[in-house]
Design an enzyme around this catalytic site. Structure first.
Site, PDB file in Angstrom:
ATOM      1  N   SER A 231     -48.171 -23.691  14.156  1.00 48.17           N
ATOM      2  CA  SER A 231     -47.140 -22.708  13.843  1.00 48.17           C
ATOM      3  C   SER A 231     -46.489 -22.203  15.131  1.00 48.17           C
ATOM      4  O   SER A 231     -45.932 -22.994  15.885  1.00 48.17           O
ATOM      5  CB  SER A 231     -47.734 -21.583  12.998  1.00 48.17           C
ATOM      6  OG  SER A 231     -46.727 -20.789  12.417  1.00 48.17           O
ATOM      7  N   GLU A 358     -45.777 -26.060   3.071  1.00 43.30           N
ATOM      8  CA  GLU A 358     -45.578 -25.190   4.229  1.00 43.30           C
ATOM      9  C   GLU A 358     -44.998 -23.824   3.856  1.00 43.30           C
ATOM     10  O   GLU A 358     -45.211 -22.839   4.555  1.00 43.30           O
ATOM     11  CB  GLU A 358     -44.657 -25.869   5.250  1.00 43.30           C
ATOM     12  CG  GLU A 358     -45.264 -27.062   5.964  1.00 43.30           C
ATOM     13  CD  GLU A 358     -46.284 -26.669   7.014  1.00 43.30           C
ATOM     14  OE1 GLU A 358     -46.560 -25.461   7.161  1.00 43.30           O
ATOM     15  OE2 GLU A 358     -46.810 -27.580   7.684  1.00 43.30           O
ATOM     16  N   HIS A 471     -49.647 -23.402   4.589  1.00 41.32           N
ATOM     17  CA  HIS A 471     -49.462 -23.352   6.041  1.00 41.32           C
ATOM     18  C   HIS A 471     -50.747 -22.871   6.715  1.00 41.32           C
ATOM     19  O   HIS A 471     -51.286 -21.825   6.369  1.00 41.32           O
ATOM     20  CB  HIS A 471     -48.316 -22.377   6.329  1.00 41.32           C
ATOM     21  CG  HIS A 471     -47.895 -22.265   7.748  1.00 41.32           C
ATOM     22  ND1 HIS A 471     -47.158 -23.231   8.397  1.00 41.32           N
ATOM     23  CD2 HIS A 471     -48.073 -21.271   8.656  1.00 41.32           C
ATOM     24  CE1 HIS A 471     -46.896 -22.838   9.631  1.00 41.32           C
ATOM     25  NE2 HIS A 471     -47.444 -21.642   9.817  1.00 41.32           N
TER      26      HIS A 471
END
Length: 606
Positions: A231, A358, A471
């Site tokens: 990320s 995601e 995610h």
């Protein structure tokens, strides 16, 4: 934007997770290992501890400082290298996380609290942790972890980042570093020495410099350093690939679910300055210049800054964060998009990828109709509002284009499809398509690129089934947590984790993740002509031809052109309406005059 209130600490961890941490008082140093636990570095000697893992041990050195504490006047300034110490430093416990907002959206729910700081918080937070195989290796490859968290949160001490399994099973050295987040790390007044911006990235760079100078005594090879992150951590890795002063500090890079070209990852100098000034106003600062603003902000206690930092966002949105890296002309000579397209980056081997869903994790933080506690079946009205919040920079025409692209027009009121479409919009826009563009730009320069899609949903995942593979939930497999029997993963998941650790470690060693022991065959390279990727799950390795090529053409090519073409459409429309109003008024006046003329007595024709 998270709806949590900052400042509250998470509930205590379950007893089995506390045991996993193996606090120093619980760990006996066995005879013969004492020599491995003391290491002399250029900044001073450190003494670590021995941690049990599977059927052996690793040495851990926790809380080693690499910078002077950024306290007092050092708040908002570039980090300074740590001054040498003369004593033997106790490196047997984690240090506090950097000050940040704590997520209290779902109190007691480990799905969110697993990401909260678990060692308290402090501005004195610039430390790193090192895990070393036992016996100590010689010239082992080094993996350096940069945590994510939207540049506003994150901690190197989280249980999910425990380095013992990866170190032990792959005979590599693992380092995790800390960096300042939120306003402390990314409040920027570009051009001002008082708060130049990008302090968090400079923290990371200073840690990488410390590793170059000091990893050899731990058994690591400073010429075999792979930087990896997820990320915002992956975006950070990409930023070091771009920044000329960072490129010499590592050899290879792994980007998990993020890139420097993501729409949330950077801001312009003007936007950065605007947010800094707004934070000052929110905190009651009166200022006429940069020095007065920064002086006032330095006088505030850390929690005051945290409480107000989210108020600086200019629009209602999700997957946008208040203080992020700024295009400053120094760390970044140009925008990441421009640098990538022109080939201005470190040419090396890159491993990158995404997870299947995601977007789902972010939907519960502000989009109407979403919650982890129900099926989140989304009405058409909530879908349309969700699109506007998901693409906050888009004008009405571009927003309509997104709606058109993601709507099943034969079933537009299907609430489940609306939910899935918003998951895809948020994930495609913010993660998947920026990663695809990053891979394409690298592949065009003939750099070796390897790509993956992680699509396994863990059997013990706490999030509801509709969220799929969210995610961040490949990380536990990369770090080997399924090998901890107390966490109740399946045998197939343990094997998947072992495979992924081998892939990551092989890449760090050779620049190629292929596992010679994997009967599924070689991991193909991702090229401009053949953008292949592999699926990572409990099934044998499978190669796929391209990752969301059609939809990423929309996000990476069509939508930017549409935004550019319609950039001034609102101003043009305003001008047209003004001119139409003037013309209409003129015509009304002319008609009035004409009617008046018709009513006049006129002489008859002679």
């Amino acid at each position: 934007m998270p709806s949590c209130q900052p400042g509250k600490m998470p509930a205590p961890w379950p007893w089995w997770l506390q045991l996993l941490l193996c606090i120093p008082s619980c760990v006996a140093v066995l005879p013969g290992r004492a020599g491995e636990l003391k290491v002399s570095t250029q900044t001073g000697s450190v003494r670590g501890l021995s941690l049990p893992v599977l059927d052996g041990h690793v040495s851990a050195f926790l809380g080693i400082p690499f910078a002077e504490p950024p306290l007092g006047r050092m708040r908002f300034l570039r980090p300074e290298p740590v001054k040498p110490w003369q004593h033997v430093l106790d490196a047997t416990s984690y240090k506090p996380a950097c000050y940040q907002m704590v997520d209290t959206s779902y109190p007691g729910f480990q799905g969110t609290e697993m990401w909260n700081p678990n060692r308290g918080m402090s501005e004195d937070c610039l430390y790193l942790n090192i895990w070393v195989p036992s016996p100590r290796p010689k010239d082992a490859p080094v993996l350096v972890w940069i945590y994510g968290g939207g540049f506003y949160s994150g901690a190197a001490s989280l249980d999910v980042y425990d380095g013992r399994f990866l170190t032990y099973t792959q005979n590599v050295i693992l380092v995790s570093l800390s960096y300042r987040v939120g306003a402390f790390g990314f409040l920027g007044l570009p051009g001002s020495p008082e708060a130049p911006g990008n302090m968090g990235l400079l923290d990371q760079r200073l840690a990488l410099q410390w590793i170059q100078n000091n990893i050899h005594p731990f058994g690591g090879n400073p010429r075999a350093v792979t930087v990896f992150g997820e990320s915002a951590g992956a975006a950070s890795v990409g930023m070091h690939l771009l920044s000329t002063q960072s490129r010499t500090l590592f050899q290879r890079a792994i980007l998990q679910s993020g890139g420097p070209n993501a729409p949330w990852a950077t801001v312009t100098p003007a936007e950065s300055r605007g947010r800094a000034a707004l934070l000052g106003k929110q905190l009651g600062c009166h200022f006429n210049n940069d020095s007065e603003l920064v002086s006032c902000l330095r006088s505030k206690n850390p929690q005051e800054l945290i409480d107000e930092e989210w108020s600086v966002l200019p629009y209602k949105s999700i997957f946008r964060f208040p203080f992020v890296p700024v295009i400053d002309g120094d760390f970044f000579p140009d925008t990441p998009e421009a640098m990538l397209s022109s080939g201005n980056f470190k040419e090396t081997q890159v491993l990158l990828g995404v997870v299947k869903d995601e977007g789902s994790y972010f939907l519960i933080y502000g989009l109407p109709g979403f919650s982890k506690d129900n099926e989140s079946l989304i009405s058409r009205a909530d879908f349309l509002e969700g699109v506007r919040m998901s693409v906050p920079h888009a004008n009405d025409i571009a927003t309509d284009a997104v709606v058109l692209q993601y709507t099943d027009w034969q079933d537009q009121d299907n609430r489940e499809k609306n939910r899935e479409a918003l998951d895809d919009i948020v994930g495609d826009h913010n993660v998947i398509c920026p990663v695809v563009q990053f891979a394409n730009d690298y592949a065009k320069r003939n750099s070796k690129v390897y790509a993956y899609l992680f699509d396994h949903r863990a059997s013990n995942l706490l999030w509801p089934p509709w969220m799929g593979v969210p995610h961040g939930y490949e990380i536990e497999f990369v770090f080997g947590l399924p090998l901890n029997d107390s966490l109740n993963y399946t045998p197939q998941e343990k094997e998947l984790s072992r495979r992924m650790m081998r892939y990551w470690a092989n890449f760090a060693r050779t620049g190629n993740p292929t596992d010679p022991a994997d009967k599924s065959g070689a991991w193909p390279t991702y090229t401009a002509s053949q953008p292949q990727y592999v699926q990572l799950n409990t099934q044998p390795l499978a190669t796929q031809p391209s990752l969301r090529a059609q939809i990423c053409a929309f996000w990476n090519h069509f939508l930017p052109k549409l935004l550019n073409a319609t950039d001034n459409i609102e101003e043009a429309e305003r001008q047209w309406k003004l001119e139409f109003h003037l013309w209409s008024a003129y015509m009304m006046h002319w008609k009035s005059q004409f009617d008046h003329y018709n009513k006049q007595d006129r002489c008859s024709e002679l």
